[in-house]
Design a protein around this motif. Structure first.
Motif, PDB file in Angstrom:
ATOM      1  N   ASP A   7       0.835  -1.205   0.000  1.00  0.00           N
ATOM      2  CA  ASP A   7       0.000   0.000   0.000  1.00  0.00           C
ATOM      3  C   ASP A   7       0.870   1.255   0.000  1.00  0.00           C
ATOM      4  N   ARG A  11       1.029   4.112  -2.873  1.00  0.00           N
ATOM      5  CA  ARG A  11       0.739   5.512  -2.535  1.00  0.00           C
ATOM      6  C   ARG A  11       1.888   6.440  -2.952  1.00  0.00           C
ATOM      7  N   ALA A  16      -3.684   8.823  -4.632  1.00  0.00           N
ATOM      8  CA  ALA A  16      -5.081   8.379  -4.657  1.00  0.00           C
ATOM      9  C   ALA A  16      -5.112   6.856  -4.777  1.00  0.00           C
ATOM     10  N   THR A  17      -4.606   6.182  -3.741  1.00  0.00           N
ATOM     11  CA  THR A  17      -4.592   4.721  -3.672  1.00  0.00           C
ATOM     12  C   THR A  17      -5.567   4.289  -2.597  1.00  0.00           C
ATOM     13  N   TYR A  18      -6.381   3.281  -2.921  1.00  0.00           N
ATOM     14  CA  TYR A  18      -7.437   2.842  -2.013  1.00  0.00           C
ATOM     15  C   TYR A  18      -7.457   1.323  -1.931  1.00  0.00           C
ATOM     16  N   GLU A  19      -7.889   0.820  -0.798  1.00  0.00           N
ATOM     17  CA  GLU A  19      -8.126  -0.607  -0.647  1.00  0.00           C
ATOM     18  C   GLU A  19      -9.608  -0.853  -0.882  1.00  0.00           C
ATOM     19  N   ALA A  22     -12.482   2.770  -5.014  1.00  0.00           N
ATOM     20  CA  ALA A  22     -12.196   4.210  -5.110  1.00  0.00           C
ATOM     21  C   ALA A  22     -13.486   4.966  -4.832  1.00  0.00           C
ATOM     22  N   ALA A  29      -6.807   6.806 -10.224  1.00  0.00           N
ATOM     23  CA  ALA A  29      -6.629   6.181  -8.913  1.00  0.00           C
ATOM     24  C   ALA A  29      -6.067   4.769  -9.069  1.00  0.00           C
ATOM     25  N   VAL A  31      -6.516   1.069  -7.049  1.00  0.00           N
ATOM     26  CA  VAL A  31      -7.324   0.336  -6.075  1.00  0.00           C
ATOM     27  C   VAL A  31      -6.759  -1.070  -5.987  1.00  0.00           C
TER      28      VAL A  31
END
Length: 104
Positions: A7, A11, A16-19, A22, A29, A31
């Motif tokens: 992660d 990042r 704009a990195t998400y688990e 998004a 982004a 994800v």
């Protein structure tokens, strides 16, 4: 390597990195999510679960280097990945590059 390390690396390439997902309206982004595990047998017969991860890279512009930057970061971490798809995705109304890898 841990999933938290992955992660952090993602990042560093794209803040704009998400688990899992998004937020609505995200146009650029990364994800990631786990979808299972492989099993490695060590020399001492210890079994280790290795998380399988899918990374979705979402972008709009054809000349966007986000997907290449993510792949370069993964190579730097010695995490080989497989590109499953890189095309327009109707669900997101964006281009979507799908990578799969194992985090060990």
């Amino acid at each position: 390597m841990t999933l938290q390390d992955l992660d952090s690396a993602l990042r560093s390439v794209c803040p704009a990195t998400y688990e899992l997902a998004a937020p609505a309206g995200a146009a650029r982004a990364v994800v990631w999510h786990c979808y299972g595990a492989s099993h490695l047998l060590a020399d001492d017969c210890t079994v280790v679960d290795v998380p399988k991860v899918q990374i979705d890279i979402l972008y709009q512009q054809l000349d966007d280097s986000l997907a290449e930057n993510v792949k370069e970061a993964l190579r730097g971490l010695h995490l080989p990945c497989e590109v499953q798809d890189d095309s327009y995705d109707d669900e997101y109304a964006l281009r979507r590059c799908i990578l799969q890898l194992e985090v060990y």
